[in-house]
Design a protein around this motif. Structure first.
Motif, PDB file in Angstrom:
ATOM      1  N   SER A 178     -48.864  27.272 -74.259  1.00 12.11           N
ATOM      2  CA  SER A 178     -49.457  28.280 -73.381  1.00 12.11           C
ATOM      3  C   SER A 178     -49.142  27.969 -71.924  1.00 12.11           C
ATOM      4  O   SER A 178     -48.736  28.851 -71.157  1.00 12.11           O
ATOM      5  CB  SER A 178     -50.972  28.326 -73.598  1.00 12.11           C
ATOM      6  N   GLN A 179     -49.304  26.704 -71.530  1.00 13.71           N
ATOM      7  CA  GLN A 179     -48.994  26.316 -70.151  1.00 13.71           C
ATOM      8  C   GLN A 179     -47.509  26.494 -69.851  1.00 13.71           C
ATOM      9  O   GLN A 179     -47.145  26.975 -68.764  1.00 13.71           O
ATOM     10  CB  GLN A 179     -49.407  24.875 -69.901  1.00 13.71           C
ATOM     11  N   ALA A 180     -46.648  26.149 -70.813  1.00 18.92           N
ATOM     12  CA  ALA A 180     -45.205  26.303 -70.602  1.00 18.92           C
ATOM     13  C   ALA A 180     -44.844  27.771 -70.385  1.00 18.92           C
ATOM     14  O   ALA A 180     -44.005  28.098 -69.533  1.00 18.92           O
ATOM     15  CB  ALA A 180     -44.438  25.736 -71.794  1.00 18.92           C
ATOM     16  N   ASP A 181     -45.479  28.672 -71.135  1.00 27.72           N
ATOM     17  CA  ASP A 181     -45.196  30.099 -70.964  1.00 27.72           C
ATOM     18  C   ASP A 181     -45.708  30.611 -69.626  1.00 27.72           C
ATOM     19  O   ASP A 181     -45.072  31.455 -68.979  1.00 27.72           O
ATOM     20  CB  ASP A 181     -45.822  30.895 -72.111  1.00 27.72           C
ATOM     21  N   CYS A 182     -46.873  30.124 -69.192  1.00 27.08           N
ATOM     22  CA  CYS A 182     -47.377  30.484 -67.859  1.00 27.08           C
ATOM     23  C   CYS A 182     -46.396  30.048 -66.775  1.00 27.08           C
ATOM     24  O   CYS A 182     -46.153  30.779 -65.805  1.00 27.08           O
ATOM     25  CB  CYS A 182     -48.735  29.833 -67.612  1.00 27.08           C
TER      26      CYS A 182
END
Length: 229
Positions: free
Chosen positions: A151-155
């Motif tokens: 999720s953080q990588a996609d953000c």
């Protein structure tokens, strides 16, 4: 008869030329700094219908800078209209097919079908890799599935494409909190508030996060999202 036909054709040619010239002038005006500034002033101080029209028009001409500036306004109605216009601009920036995939994925996620949403969003980010909103939406679904690292990588992918995406900054902050990086979460939430300064939920999350940072040792700083919102 031939002379008459030539006169008619000549007049039609003049009319078509004038129409084309008028259209080009109108398009030039609509994309001029003067026009976007006029809409911006209306958004800040007009009546509610005028504000709605101004926000819509700014979105239609891609005037992101003016919509972002309006998020800083003291007028709550102007901020709300600006946020709607900005999100319309972002959601539609990659065309109708990308928007439809985004809408279908959102519907699946709200109907508690995150895996189906993820399939759609994998297709979306593969076909439209420069569509920031696709990465941001996929980050939300990864969060829903408990995959906070992804999720953080996609953000972060969303922010690389659109550094003004306050939703992605909020998302990174929540992921950092989940992973125990409270100091990093404070920085990300402050970045979100720099763009969207009047957002109450983010203000509350930042305040509680700062309290946590001051009062808890590092080993106890990993908290759940539900504890902060």
């Amino acid at each position: 008869m031939k002379c008459f036909s030539r006169r008619v054709l000549g007049r039609l040619y003049v009319l078509v030329t004038l129409f084309c010239a008028s259209f080009l002038i109108l398009q030039g005006v609509r994309h001029s700094p003067w026009y976007s500034q006029r809409l911006y002033r209306t958004l800040l101080s007009g009546s509610e219908p005028e504000q709605r029209h101004a926000a819509s028009a700014l979105a239609q001409i891609g005037a992101q800078d003016q919509l972002l500036r309006a998020l800083q306004a003291e007028n709550a109605q102007a901020r709300d209209m600006a946020q709607r216009g900005l999100e319309y601009l972002w959601f539609n920036s990659a065309g109708s097919r990308a928007y439809q995939l985004l809408a279908d994925a959102y519907a699946a996620s709200t109907e508690d079908q995150p895996q189906q949403a993820l399939i759609l969003l994998n297709e979306l980010t593969s076909r439209f890799p420069k569509f920031a909103e696709g990465w941001n939406r996929r980050a939300s679904v990864h969060w829903q599935l408990g995959d906070y690292a992804q999720s953080q990588a996609d953000c972060e992918r969303a922010l690389a494409l659109n550094p003004q995406h306050y939703g992605a900054w909020q998302g990174i902050g929540l992921c950092q909190l989940q992973n125990g990086d409270v100091a990093g979460a404070c920085q990300s939430l402050r970045a979100a508030l720099k763009i969207l300064p009047h957002n109450h939920a983010t203000q509350v999350s930042l305040r509680r996060c700062e309290e946590l940072l001051r009062s808890c040792p590092p080993a106890l700083r990993n908290v759940r999202r539900d504890d902060l919102i």
